[in-house]
Design an enzyme around this catalytic site. Structure first.
Site, short mmCIF file in Angstrom:
data_model
loop_
_atom_site.label_atom_id
_atom_site.label_comp_id
_atom_site.label_asym_id
_atom_site.label_seq_id
_atom_site.Cartn_x
_atom_site.Cartn_y
_atom_site.Cartn_z
N CYS A 2 0.83 -1.21 0.00
CA CYS A 2 0.00 0.00 0.00
C CYS A 2 0.86 1.26 0.00
CB CYS A 2 -0.89 0.01 1.23
SG CYS A 2 -1.98 -1.42 1.37
N ARG A 27 4.19 -0.03 -6.54
CA ARG A 27 4.16 -0.82 -5.31
C ARG A 27 3.05 -1.86 -5.34
NH1 ARG A 27 6.59 2.34 -0.97
NH2 ARG A 27 5.12 1.58 0.55
N TRP A 77 -3.54 -2.37 -1.31
CA TRP A 77 -3.47 -3.77 -1.73
C TRP A 77 -4.19 -4.60 -0.69
CZ3 TRP A 77 -3.80 -7.36 -4.85
CH2 TRP A 77 -3.45 -8.67 -4.53
N ASN A 102 -1.05 1.86 6.26
CA ASN A 102 -0.27 0.75 5.71
C ASN A 102 0.08 -0.19 6.85
OD1 ASN A 102 -0.30 2.07 3.29
ND2 ASN A 102 1.89 2.53 3.23
N GLY A 103 0.15 -1.48 6.56
CA GLY A 103 0.53 -2.45 7.58
C GLY A 103 -0.64 -3.34 7.96
N GLU A 495 20.50 -20.65 -12.00
CA GLU A 495 20.11 -19.26 -12.26
C GLU A 495 21.25 -18.51 -12.95
OE1 GLU A 495 18.04 -15.59 -12.28
OE2 GLU A 495 17.45 -17.71 -12.30
N LYS A 499 20.98 -16.72 -16.63
CA LYS A 499 21.29 -15.31 -16.88
C LYS A 499 22.30 -15.16 -18.01
CE LYS A 499 18.60 -13.29 -14.22
NZ LYS A 499 17.70 -14.38 -14.60
N GLU A 502 20.64 -15.98 -21.33
CA GLU A 502 19.60 -15.00 -21.67
C GLU A 502 20.17 -13.76 -22.34
OE1 GLU A 502 15.79 -14.69 -18.77
OE2 GLU A 502 17.71 -14.45 -17.76
N HIS A 518 29.32 -38.10 -14.09
CA HIS A 518 28.20 -38.77 -14.76
C HIS A 518 27.88 -38.14 -16.11
CE1 HIS A 518 27.14 -41.28 -11.25
NE2 HIS A 518 27.60 -40.24 -10.56
N LYS A 618 9.48 -9.77 -21.13
CA LYS A 618 9.56 -9.66 -19.68
C LYS A 618 8.59 -10.62 -19.00
CE LYS A 618 10.93 -8.10 -15.74
NZ LYS A 618 12.24 -8.54 -15.23
#
Length: 623
Positions: A2, A27, A77, A102-103, A495, A499, A502, A518, A618
């Protein structure tokens, strides 16, 4: 996450508040609203679900003049209560007190019962209504708004950032924070509040950052700040160096590089408001999280690409730290078979965009087949999504949601979104462990301490960029690469390989280091660089043995290691001592940063389009 914007001035605040809300859109939110006190100190409020443009349209069609020089605004949110106009902020009590929040107020159910008994009426499903009622209740016995807020916040358990205005004190704006960020923007004859500096950059670059427990009384002429003991305190005024837009490259050549460097802040933002007194707030995952976590017996993670790698890291954590069975599968495979689902499974989807087609389809199919409530001998499941976009399809489809607060990620190759996914998964594991009594307080505190150190640990890795850039030169003529890792470093190796392929178009693969014999060992020669990650853990000595196998066959090795791992550079072996003092949770997150930098600088040498690599988008929203 929020967003809050507010202010008090001589001029009409509506354009400033709307612009602030637009700057907080990244956000994530499902609704928004603005409330003002007009010239006669009457409250005027407009709320809307959907985009900020919907709120603007509502304001434009207001029959009466919608303007005022004191007001608060919010992007919400949904946590307590579905996305709807009635649940949108600001919230009002008895046409006299207005609040944005918020919270999460963890004890809101108890407070709500007391307030209902006192005659207060509730018009929403949110926890925020207990805040505005509590302040109104205190105003009946206190002389001013400041004292009322000071007394009211003593009742709240959890995290909050508050903006408060009231008809009885029309020249005062109150701000309060505990566990959620809030800043004060300083102007000339006007002052503002916001949950994020970026919201106020068009009107000021001078800010006061409220500290934990602070309450501020703000007028056009002055700002008074009181600490948790009610004592008047001075907080430093800081000049922001941020640009007026959060998505401009600034001094960076590429968005990917900018986003790599933003990771310390992204991690801090993801942790903000979710930890209180060295405990993770379970309610960060949703109103029903605690009850759901009590019942689950295993976890099934579904994701694609980088998010899949985050799930693989979490599998090690789930099983090692809280002894919770965990399976991880690629969504595009999972959705096209007939998986066996056990009773009381938490079905976790992970996606940066929340619109990944295969992940969404897998979630929808599993929901069609199973429900939370067991019937006809079908297993009961619950669903949770970890996502960076609040309004996404995955968040709407899931029982529980936890947003990564990575902010806008423009580069196609995910960096800060992946890092914040790992942080969020760590919070999830601790939360489930505490609810199920499978993690003790000491270990929870130890993990939290490590997570809180992450921003500084990541910053330390980033200081090795010049070394990494130099090593990247070795890839100028390379077409293949092999990444090795053990334990949680195996998915980090995956990962790293993703990257590199990509954005540099180098064919790269990752293997568990123990699998060299192996098959992959056949590929090793002087033309095949081997990148390994060597944290100081129980598997280090075994990894060293694997590296000797590579060395014996003439392989060119690059090792990212802990400062205490005692692997030294020599002919054919280049070592970067990237970090130290990392633990089981923090190590994969920290070492991944070094691999991101390596991929970025190799791509620069290869001359590829770093931010928009060929053939990639994206968000993968189609099969």
């Amino acid at each position: 996450m929020c967003g809050i914007v507010g202010g008090i001035a001589e001029r009409n605040l509506v354009p400033i508040l709307l612009e602030g809300l637009r700057r907080l859109e990244y956000r994530g939110y499902d609704s928004s609203g603005i409330a003002l006190l007009d010239a006669d100190s009457n409250i005027k409020r407009v709320r809307s679900i959907g985009k900020i443009k919907e709120l603007e349209a509502r304001i434009a069609h207001e029959k009466s003049d919608f303007s005022g020089s004191i007001g608060i605004a919010h992007t919400r949110w949904a946590t307590h209560g579905v996305p709807s106009e009635k649940n949108a902020h600001p919230h009002i009590c008895n046409n006299s007190v207005v609040v944005v929040h918020n919270g999460i107020i963890e004890n809101y159910q108890t407070l709500k019962q007391d307030q209902l008994a006192a005659g207060y009426q509730f018009t929403s499903e949110t926890d925020t209504e207990v805040v505005v009622h509590a302040i109104h209740q205190q105003l009946e016995t206190n002389d001013n708004l400041l004292q009322a807020v000071m007394q009211a916040v003593k009742q709240f358990e959890g995290a909050y950032a508050l903006g408060v205005i009231a008809t009885d004190d029309p020249q005062t704006l109150i701000a309060a924070r505990k566990g959620s960020p809030l800043v004060i923007g300083i102007g000339i004859g006007e002052h503002f509040i916001a949950s994020d500096v970026s919201a106020l950059l068009p009107v000021t670059q001078r800010f006061i950052f409220l500290e934990e427990g602070d309450i501020a009384k703000i007028t056009k002429e002055e700002i008074q700040i009181f600490d948790t003991d009610g004592l008047l305190v001075d907080r430093p005024v800081k000049q922001s160096s941020l640009s007026t837009t959060s998505v401009e490259l600034g001094e960076h050549k590429h968005y990917m590089h900018k986003e790599i460097l933003e990771q310390p802040q992204a991690v801090a933002d993801t942790l903000e408001g979710r930890i209180n007194q060295q405990q993770v707030l379970v309610s960060s995952f949703g109103q029903e999280a605690e009850e759901i976590f009590k019942k689950i017996q295993q976890v099934q993670i579904i994701a694609c690409g980088t998010s899949y790698h985050a799930g693989l890291v979490a599998k090690y954590w789930f099983e090692d730290i809280i002894s919770m069975p965990c399976q991880v599968e690629v969504a595009s495979e999972y959705r096209y078979r007939n998986p066996v689902i056990q009773d009381q499974t938490l079905f976790v989807t992970i996606s940066q965009s929340g619109e990944t087609a295969d992940t969404l389809a897998a979630l929808q199919q599993i929901k069609q087949k199973y429900t939370q409530n067991s019937n006809d001998d079908k297993p009961s499941i619950s669903t949770l999504t970890i996502c960076n976009v609040a309004e996404s399809s995955l968040t709407r489809e899931s029982d529980l949601t936890c947003l990564t607060h990575a902010g806008p990620e423009i580069g196609v190759a995910s960096t800060k979104a992946f890092t914040t996914q790992l942080v969020t998964l760590a919070l999830l594991i601790v939360s489930i462990g505490r609810v199920k009594n499978s993690i003790d307080a000491y270990r929870e505190a130890s993990i939290i301490k490590g997570l809180q150190q992450l921003p500084s640990l990541i910053t330390k890795v980033l200081k090795h960029e010049a070394e990494i850039e130099k090593i990247a030169e070795d890839f100028a003529d390379k077409e293949h690469a092999l990444f090795l890792g053990r334990g949680t470093m195996y998915p980090i190796a995956m990962e790293g390989a993703l990257k590199l392929k990509e954005i540099s178009y180098i064919h790269a693969e990752a293997y568990p280091a123990g699998e060299l014999k192996h098959g992959p060992l056949a590929l090793i020669d002087e033309k095949m660089p081997v990148i390994a990650v060597a944290p100081l853990d129980d598997l280090l000595e075994k990894l060293k043995s694997n590296l000797q196998e590579v060395k014996a066959r003439g392989g060119q090795m690059i090792i990212f290691e802990d400062e205490d791992s005692n692997i030294n550079s020599e002919l054919g072996l280049k070592v970067i001592k990237a970090t130290t003092n990392v633990g089981r949770i923090t190590a994969p997150i920290v070492f991944n940063i070094a691999l991101q930098l390596l991929s970025y600088h190799v791509a620069l040498i290869k001359g590829t389009d770093v931010d928009q690599p060929r053939n990639l988008a994206k968000s993968v929203t189609v099969e």
